[in-house]
Write a protein that holds these residues in place. Structure first.
Motif, PDB file in Angstrom:
ATOM      1  N   THR A  92      18.764  24.882  31.620  1.00 17.63           N
ATOM      2  CA  THR A  92      20.159  25.464  31.525  1.00 17.63           C
ATOM      3  C   THR A  92      20.508  26.502  32.406  1.00 17.63           C
ATOM      4  N   ASP A  93      21.639  26.690  32.773  1.00 13.89           N
ATOM      5  CA  ASP A  93      22.132  27.740  33.644  1.00 13.89           C
ATOM      6  C   ASP A  93      23.036  28.719  32.753  1.00 13.89           C
ATOM      7  N   ARG A  94      22.884  29.851  33.187  1.00 11.02           N
ATOM      8  CA  ARG A  94      23.773  30.827  32.580  1.00 11.02           C
ATOM      9  C   ARG A  94      24.446  31.605  33.880  1.00 11.02           C
ATOM     10  N   VAL A  95      25.903  31.524  33.939  1.00 10.37           N
ATOM     11  CA  VAL A  95      26.351  32.236  35.082  1.00 10.37           C
ATOM     12  C   VAL A  95      27.212  33.340  34.695  1.00 10.37           C
ATOM     13  N   MET A  96      26.771  34.533  35.180  1.00  9.64           N
ATOM     14  CA  MET A  96      27.440  35.944  34.647  1.00  9.64           C
ATOM     15  C   MET A  96      28.168  36.506  35.923  1.00  9.64           C
ATOM     16  N   VAL A  97      29.363  37.024  35.706  1.00 15.03           N
ATOM     17  CA  VAL A  97      30.061  38.042  36.692  1.00 15.03           C
ATOM     18  C   VAL A  97      28.997  39.201  36.684  1.00 15.03           C
ATOM     19  N   GLN A  98      28.876  39.849  37.904  1.00 13.00           N
ATOM     20  CA  GLN A  98      27.821  40.653  38.376  1.00 13.00           C
ATOM     21  C   GLN A  98      28.372  42.155  38.443  1.00 13.00           C
ATOM     22  N   GLY A  99      27.892  43.093  38.359  1.00 13.12           N
ATOM     23  CA  GLY A  99      28.078  44.654  38.748  1.00 13.12           C
ATOM     24  C   GLY A  99      29.317  45.235  38.242  1.00 13.12           C
ATOM     25  N   PHE A 100      30.463  44.444  38.298  1.00 13.20           N
ATOM     26  CA  PHE A 100      31.955  45.202  38.271  1.00 13.20           C
ATOM     27  C   PHE A 100      32.547  44.568  37.129  1.00 13.20           C
ATOM     28  N   GLN A 101      33.430  45.121  36.606  1.00 15.54           N
ATOM     29  CA  GLN A 101      34.610  44.677  35.905  1.00 15.54           C
ATOM     30  C   GLN A 101      35.474  43.661  36.783  1.00 15.54           C
ATOM     31  N   SER A 102      35.962  42.495  36.194  1.00 19.51           N
ATOM     32  CA  SER A 102      36.803  41.686  37.087  1.00 19.51           C
ATOM     33  C   SER A 102      38.057  42.273  37.043  1.00 19.51           C
ATOM     34  N   LEU A 103      38.898  41.935  38.219  1.00 22.66           N
ATOM     35  CA  LEU A 103      40.141  42.178  38.408  1.00 22.66           C
ATOM     36  C   LEU A 103      41.071  40.873  38.530  1.00 22.66           C
ATOM     37  N   ALA A 104      42.222  40.970  38.260  1.00 25.44           N
ATOM     38  CA  ALA A 104      43.030  39.935  38.409  1.00 25.44           C
ATOM     39  C   ALA A 104      43.374  39.588  39.790  1.00 25.44           C
ATOM     40  N   GLY A 105      43.602  38.236  39.885  1.00 24.82           N
ATOM     41  CA  GLY A 105      43.888  37.780  41.506  1.00 24.82           C
ATOM     42  C   GLY A 105      45.185  38.294  41.760  1.00 24.82           C
ATOM     43  N   SER A 106      45.871  38.821  40.946  1.00 20.06           N
ATOM     44  CA  SER A 106      47.213  39.356  41.381  1.00 20.06           C
ATOM     45  C   SER A 106      47.039  40.795  42.040  1.00 20.06           C
ATOM     46  N   THR A 107      45.657  41.353  41.856  1.00 13.40           N
ATOM     47  CA  THR A 107      45.602  42.652  42.364  1.00 13.40           C
ATOM     48  C   THR A 107      45.352  42.789  43.762  1.00 13.40           C
ATOM     49  N   VAL A 108      44.608  41.622  44.152  1.00 14.71           N
ATOM     50  CA  VAL A 108      44.628  41.242  45.521  1.00 14.71           C
ATOM     51  C   VAL A 108      45.907  41.328  46.282  1.00 14.71           C
ATOM     52  N   ASP A 109      46.737  40.560  45.935  1.00 13.12           N
ATOM     53  CA  ASP A 109      48.157  40.689  46.356  1.00 13.12           C
ATOM     54  C   ASP A 109      49.001  42.076  46.412  1.00 13.12           C
ATOM     55  N   LYS A 110      48.717  42.742  45.198  1.00 12.30           N
ATOM     56  CA  LYS A 110      49.256  44.181  45.196  1.00 12.30           C
ATOM     57  C   LYS A 110      48.514  45.226  46.251  1.00 12.30           C
TER      58      LYS A 110
END
Length: 487
Positions: free
Chosen positions: A95-113
């Motif tokens: 079984t695999d466990r996929v985790m976001v690493q290192g930072f708190q995630s940002l909303a994709g809209s932040t990229v546009d901002k």
């Protein structure tokens, strides 16, 4: 007449010319070597910084993972669940466990901002993931009754009757982890994959935003014996390997690169990113762009290449400090000393030519013409010294490049709010851990046209300085001085 006399005097005084030119040559050669080594240090540091978040990236935008005491989310911990049944005995499970690493995630809209801020030419998002894979098998134990053989028991079996026990059995599992980075395939010229070179296959196409394709780092491919055309499975999804990437700095940003949308799906992080890579419209306005992002995009940390450069330590930093500090001051000191020695030698030579210059004045030469003669000879001495200095400097720079000493760049870890923690070494790029790491960089000493032009300018300046000393002495001579020295 002027050039004829100049040529004749230079031939007559070859030893003096060689001594003056040699002194200038040593100073000029040292300037060339120090300048080329300093340039090599700068390129080495650029290479280190590019390995962190990619070529062409001026800054990164991230958000620190808040501690639970501050009311933030807790770091995700991997949990695994297996169902041990009789029919599973001896069969491999994984079984695999996929985790976001290192930072708190940002909303994709932040990229546009971020991309809308003044001075930002382009901004793209990326998602850093860590995959933990657990694989192995359960083995059923053998039930033994007291004093006789018996049936089987173990995981998933019935409770053993009284007077017996289960022997053997158990579980044997391996844990393997690797880093995955979701990259925006529509912007191939920005992000950490730009610091790697495709050595086999190809990179992503802009149309492959939803395709199940992957680019594998060469070191990971070698370890897992993967080739272009093979498939890798992440959390039950197969991805076809379309290319092998080799990190230019020797340290890859991630083991596996996937299209951003695929990475978001694997991590159940729809429209989420961990790092925003930013390119400024003007490299001279990076600080103002950084301030604008920090002001208008709250809760984020902006890290520039200058911030990262401050965290680079080790032999690379030490050597760079020596080259820019001690080396340059030493060059200036030696060069000034060479100019003074050349001036004194020229002035001394003039004092030994009193009868010659006095006679020329008696024949009608003006003081300006005599001074011009001395300055002309000194400038030629300087040009000869310049040629010798350039040759010696190029030889020294070539020797440094040929030896190519290896320097270590230690990218120190830091707190979650500063370089080295967020957007900085050890945490600013995909797949990077928060601990410090060490990169090895080969030092070169490139010599550019600017350095050569500087050497020519120094040669002419040295000649003029020497000529000024001698010319001032020659202009003060009188014809009577020459007549008194006639035997």
């Amino acid at each position: 007449m002027y050039f004829t006399y100049l040529r004749r005097e230079l031939r007559r005084r070859r030893k003096v010319a060689l001594v003056v030119a040699s002194g200038l040559a040593l100073g000029i050669a040292l300037v060339i070597v120090v300048s080329s080594v300093s340039s090599g240090m700068g390129k080495a540091q650029e290479k280190v910084l590019q390995s962190l978040y990619g070529l062409g990236t001026d800054m990164t935008v991230t958000k620190a993972m808040e501690s639970s005491e501050e009311g933030g989310e807790r770091p995700e911990r991997p949990r695994f669940s297996f169902d041990a049944r009789d029919e599973d005995s001896g069969e491999e499970q994984s079984t695999d466990r996929v985790m976001v690493q290192g930072f708190q995630s940002l909303a994709g809209s932040t990229v546009d901002k971020v991309g809308e801020q003044s001075g930002v030419a382009d901004a793209v998002g990326g998602l850093s993931l860590q995959v933990v894979k657990v694989s192995g098998e359960f083995t059923r134990g053998q039930f033994q009754q007291d004093g006789q053989g018996g049936g089987q028991g173990g995981p998933g079996g019935a409770e053993p009757p009284e007077g017996g026990r289960v022997q053997g059995g158990g579980a044997d599992f391996d844990v393997n982890s690797y880093s995955v980075y979701g990259t925006d395939v529509t912007e191939p010229e920005l992000g950490p994959l730009t610091s790697s070179r495709i050595t086999d296959g190809r990179t992503f196409k802009a149309s492959e935003t939803g395709a199940k394709v992957a680019v594998v780092d060469s070191a990971h491919a070698k370890e897992k014996e993967l080739e272009t055309g093979d498939t890798v499975t992440v959390k039950g999804t197969e991805f076809k390997i379309i290319g092998i990437a080799t990190a230019e700095s020797g340290d890859a940003a991630a083991d596996l690169y996937l299209p951003l949308k695929q990475a978001q799906t694997l991590a159940d992080a729809k429209d989420k990113v961990t790092t925003i890579y930013v390119r400024a419209t003007d490299s001279q306005q990076i600080d103002s762009v950084k301030s604008a992002i920090r002001k208008n995009v709250s809760g984020t940390t902006v890290t520039t290449s200058a911030d990262l450069a401050d965290t680079v330590s080790g032999s690379l930093s030490t050597a760079s400090s020596l080259a820019t500090g001690v080396g340059k001051w030493l060059s200036v000191t030696v060069l000034v000393a060479a100019f003074l020695v050349a001036g004194l030698l020229t002035s001394s030579a003039v004092s030994r030519r009193v009868r010659e210059f006095g006679t020329l004045k008696a024949l009608g030469w003006t003081s300006g013409r005599v001074t011009g003669q001395v300055v002309g000879e000194a400038v030629v001495h300087g040009l000869i010294g310049g040629v010798l200095g350039i040759a010696l400097g190029l030889a020294g720079a070539y020797a440094v490049t040929a030896i190519s000493p290896t320097l270590q760049a230690e990218l120190g870890s830091g707190g979650t709010g500063g370089p080295g923690g967020i957007g900085g070494p050890g945490g600013g790029g995909p797949g990077q851990e928060t601990a410090a790491k060490t990169l090895e960089v080969a030092l070169t000493a490139p010599v550019g046209l600017t350095t050569v032009a500087l050497a020519v300018g120094l040669a002419v300046a040295g000649g003029l300085v020497a000529g000024a000393f001698g010319g001032w002495r020659a202009s003060r001579l009188r014809p009577a001085d020459a007549l008194r020295r006639v035997a």
